[in-house]
Design a protein around this motif. Structure first.
Motif, mmCIF file in Angstrom:
data_model
loop_
_atom_site.group_PDB
_atom_site.id
_atom_site.type_symbol
_atom_site.label_atom_id
_atom_site.label_comp_id
_atom_site.label_asym_id
_atom_site.label_seq_id
_atom_site.Cartn_x
_atom_site.Cartn_y
_atom_site.Cartn_z
ATOM 1 N N LEU A 586 0.830 -1.198 0.000
ATOM 2 C CA LEU A 586 0.000 0.000 0.000
ATOM 3 C C LEU A 586 0.872 1.259 0.000
ATOM 4 O O LEU A 586 0.570 2.238 -0.687
ATOM 5 C CB LEU A 586 -0.926 -0.007 1.221
ATOM 6 N N ILE A 587 1.964 1.231 0.774
ATOM 7 C CA ILE A 587 2.900 2.367 0.771
ATOM 8 C C ILE A 587 3.458 2.573 -0.634
ATOM 9 O O ILE A 587 3.526 3.706 -1.137
ATOM 10 C CB ILE A 587 4.039 2.116 1.769
ATOM 11 N N ALA A 588 3.853 1.454 -1.289
ATOM 12 C CA ALA A 588 4.409 1.551 -2.640
ATOM 13 C C ALA A 588 3.381 2.121 -3.611
ATOM 14 O O ALA A 588 3.711 2.956 -4.470
ATOM 15 C CB ALA A 588 4.891 0.180 -3.099
ATOM 16 N N GLN A 589 2.121 1.692 -3.497
ATOM 17 C CA GLN A 589 1.072 2.192 -4.391
ATOM 18 C C GLN A 589 0.833 3.688 -4.178
ATOM 19 O O GLN A 589 0.681 4.448 -5.144
ATOM 20 C CB GLN A 589 -0.223 1.409 -4.152
ATOM 21 N N GLU A 590 0.807 4.102 -2.923
ATOM 22 C CA GLU A 590 0.559 5.519 -2.640
ATOM 23 C C GLU A 590 1.702 6.396 -3.164
ATOM 24 O O GLU A 590 1.460 7.472 -3.727
ATOM 25 C CB GLU A 590 0.366 5.717 -1.139
ATOM 26 N N LEU A 591 2.925 5.922 -2.988
ATOM 27 C CA LEU A 591 4.059 6.695 -3.503
ATOM 28 C C LEU A 591 4.059 6.730 -5.027
ATOM 29 O O LEU A 591 4.437 7.741 -5.638
ATOM 30 C CB LEU A 591 5.375 6.107 -2.996
#
Length: 743
Positions: A586-591
């Motif tokens: 999720l962190i990777a997607q948001e970034l």
């Protein structure tokens, strides 16, 4: 038996050697008198050759100037700036009647846009006008400038105020916590040439790939030359002066602007140095000329000493330029110092010359006698002074080391002109009748004062010694109150605009100085790990709650702040979602959403492989000595949180200033020891007596102790300039002792 023979014969041998040397000086004086024009021509050609370099004299008042080019601290700082850009900023803090009214916002926009249009060497201008803003619409992340939709009515202004004052990233960065002040952050390019033909981004486009990371590592080790040149002093001046010019157009009671930041400090220090150096030099010349008039009461007695020191000063400045060494805030004392030192050499020679000439009327004999009597003493005094200065050479602070080297060169040039050029000029100079006349009863006020001083010392030695011991005791108590300081802004006059701006920025925007932490993880995309993000968040929180004396950390900024804000706006902007997601994906997607939004903000916080993270601690600007305590408080936490990573480093302007303090303190301790030992050995040799040599150093060290005591009692700090006084004073004080004991 051998030891006894050496002990008994060595002083006699030294005295014999001294007598022979004095005879050679006398012979040299007679030779110069026989060939004065040849000597004058040679010396003037030497001066002309060195003076030809004067147009290329350069100045440098930056913090980087305190370091050698291959210093690991400086190389690491340059590597950081290659990766993330320049950390030093110009902060224009604006205090209107009300930030959130349309008339002020329109003027702010005009100010912002004019800065972007006219300021050279510009990397970016950041303000409420163009700061990145995020919002979510039906699960989509919208990235835009904060004021892309310009507020056209009161409702729009109210909404803008709400968005700004509730955004944690903006607080103490672009707006004060109470919303009464706003700031425009202006950042220059870190390296020269990056604004010509291609931007810094293009120049460093591949700079985050593996090969370039290897080069960066080699750069830190000093194994390859730096691929880029730092922004020069002249370019920084152009950058700052353009900002000042634009600010002057908008400055008003409703739009009060305070300019702060280290680029302004560097520019203002250089301007102050350019203004004050001629004033100091001319003031020194004037004072010295007045004293020479009182001493000699002859035109030649005033003109000749000043001529020798001026020629020496021109020569050493030309040598400095020829070697490519820049004048710094420390080496600016060189002209005044050489004026004081060089005149003393000429005075000692001229006093003997004039007296012998009055008594005998023979110029050749007077020149030979003066050189034979005082030549060796003058040479020894120049060597002790040069020795005191050369003790600066091992100091790791480049300007102090340069002052030692070129100061010593200047002293030797002074003695060269005194012992060679001055006798030649005396040989061709027509003498007035009063000079030829013998007048043994003529006594100057200085003679009367010196005689009375001698009478007092001889008739009341106990009183003199007791008074000296009392002075030493009081001075020691005062010296115990000394404190060290390194605050370049404090070197400016009390009424200087930068000092007032710095205080205002510290009070309302929590400062403009920065401390940088860079953490390198072992794997690519390691920054995106939730556990690492949580540690970044913990460090941010710890930092913002850390204080030391007058220092507060006004803001700690890292990629975790961006991730938390993205997560919040994607979840209906609810406060409980202002946190780091628990899932790495999720962190990777948001970034990824943030990167695709068209902003390049991440380049200032992480490298391209997401294996390196930057944390910026924005702090108040105070005396650099206090930052040592702040860093000591932060380092255990950094070790606790990031000690297991591939590497971490603390860099930025503040650690550079702290390192300067360390170098100065360590270097000056070594310098004082070297100066004391070398000069003591010279005194023992000159006086041909161990006992006399050691006793003679007491009156040389006492003035230094007295000076430190006065500084302590007046609460004057020891800084990178005043700490030099000790080694210089030893060299100067010994001059008087040498001449007294020699005579």
């Amino acid at each position: 038996m051998i030891n006894f023979f050496v002990t008994q014969s060595s002083p006699d041998m030294i005295k014999q050697y001294i007598r022979k040397t004095e005879e050679r000086f006398e012979q040299m004086g007679r030779w110069i008198h026989g060939h004065p024009k040849r000597v004058i021509m040679f010396m003037l050609l030497l001066v002309a050759a060195l003076a030809s370099n004067l147009p290329s004299v350069q100045f440098d008042t930056s913090t980087e100037s305190f370091f050698e080019e291959d210093d690991p601290t400086l190389l690491a700082y340059d590597a950081f700036r290659e990766q993330f850009g320049r950390d030093e900023i110009v902060l224009a803090m604006i205090h209107p009647k009300d930030v959130f009214v349309i008339s002020f916002l329109e003027k702010l926009k005009a100010f912002h846009e004019e800065l972007e249009e006219v300021v050279p060497h510009l990397d970016e201008v950041r303000s409420l006008v163009n700061v990145t803003s995020m919002r979510g619409e039906e699960g989509e992340l919208i990235i835009e400038e904060l004021m892309e939709d310009w507020p056209e009515n009161e409702k729009g202004v109210v909404e803008l105020r709400e968005r700004v004052l509730t955004n944690k990233i903006y607080q103490n960065f672009l707006v004060s916590e109470d919303g009464r002040y706003t700031a425009v952050v202006i950042r220059s390019n870190a390296f020269s040439g990056s604004d010509e033909g291609e931007g810094l981004e293009e120049m460093l486009e591949g700079g985050f790939e593996e090969e370039d990371e290897k080069q960066s590592l080699e750069l830190k080790k000093g194994n390859i030359e730096h691929p880029l040149q730092r922004l020069s002093e002249e370019q920084n001046g152009e950058f700052v002066n353009a900002i000042k010019l634009v600010a002057s157009h908008y400055q008003s009671a409703e739009f009060r602007i305070d300019l702060g930041g280290s680029p302004v400090m560097v520019s203002d220090l250089k301007q102050q140095m350019l203004e004050e150096m001629p004033v100091f030099a001319l003031s020194s010349l004037l004072v010295i000329a007045v004293l020479l008039v009182l001493l000699f009461r002859r035109i030649s007695g005033v003109f000749l000493p000043l001529l020798t020191v001026v020629l020496s000063l021109i020569s050493v400045m030309g040598l400095l330029a020829a070697m490519g060494t820049k004048l710094t805030i420390i080496s600016q004392i060189l002209p005044s110092f050489l004026l004081a030192v060089g005149v003393g050499y000429s005075v000692h020679l001229l006093v003997i010359f004039y007296r012998h000439l009055r008594e005998n009327g023979d110029k050749e004999q007077a020149i030979g006698f003066a050189l034979g009597h005082s030549g060796l003493a003058i040479l020894i005094t120049s060597l002790t002074t040069a020795g005191g200065l050369l003790s600066f050479a091992p100091v790791k602070v480049a300007p102090i080391s340069d002052l030692g080297i070129f100061g010593a060169a200047g002293v030797l040039m002074c003695v060269l002109f005194t012992l060679v050029l001055l006798p030649a000029i005396l040989s061709v100079l027509p003498l007035s009748k009063t000079m030829k006349k013998v007048d043994g009863n003529s006594k100057s006020p200085a003679d009367w004062i010196l005689k009375k001083s001698g009478d007092l010392a001889v008739t009341h030695p106990g009183l003199v010694i007791a008074a000296s011991l009392l002075i030493a005791l009081v001075s020691a108590l005062g010296a115990s109150q000394l404190r060290f300081s390194h605050n370049p802004i404090g070197w400016l006059p009390d009424e200087h605009s930068l000092r007032n701006a710095n205080l205002a920025i510290n009070d309302h925007m929590k400062g403009s100085a920065a401390l940088e932490l860079v953490v390198q993880r072992h794997e690519r995309n390691g920054v995106k790990a939730p556990g690492f993000m949580e540690r970044l968040e913990e460090f941010n929180s710890f930092s913002e709650n850390t204080r030391y004396k007058d220092i507060i950390v006004g803001k700690s900024i890292s990629i975790v702040d961006t991730v938390k804000e993205i997560n919040q706006v994607l979840n209906e902007d609810r406060e409980e979602f202002y946190r780091v997601p628990k899932e790495r994906e999720l962190i990777a997607q948001e970034l990824l959403l943030f990167e695709n939004g068209g902003t390049d903000d991440l380049e200032n916080m992480v490298d391209t492989p997401f294996s390196k993270a930057r944390v910026t601690l924005k702090t108040s600007w105070v005396d650099a000595n206090q930052y040592v305590g702040l860093i000591n408080k932060l380092e255990p936490k950094i070790e606790e949180l990031f000690g297991g990573e591939a590497s971490f480093s603390i860099t930025g302007l503040i650690p550079m200033m702290v390192k300067t303090i360390t170098f100065v303190m360590e270097g000056m301790m070594v310098s004082y020891m070297i100066a004391g030992v070398v000069i003591t050995l010279m005194m023992i040799f000159l006086l041909a007596s161990l006992r006399l040599g050691l006793w003679s150093m007491i009156p040389n060290f006492l003035p230094i102790l007295a000076g430190l005591g006065v500084m302590g009692m007046l609460d004057l700090p020891l800084d990178a300039m005043s700490i030099l006084v000790g080694s210089i004073a030893i060299g100067l004080a010994v001059d008087d002792t040498v001449h007294f004991m020699h005579n």
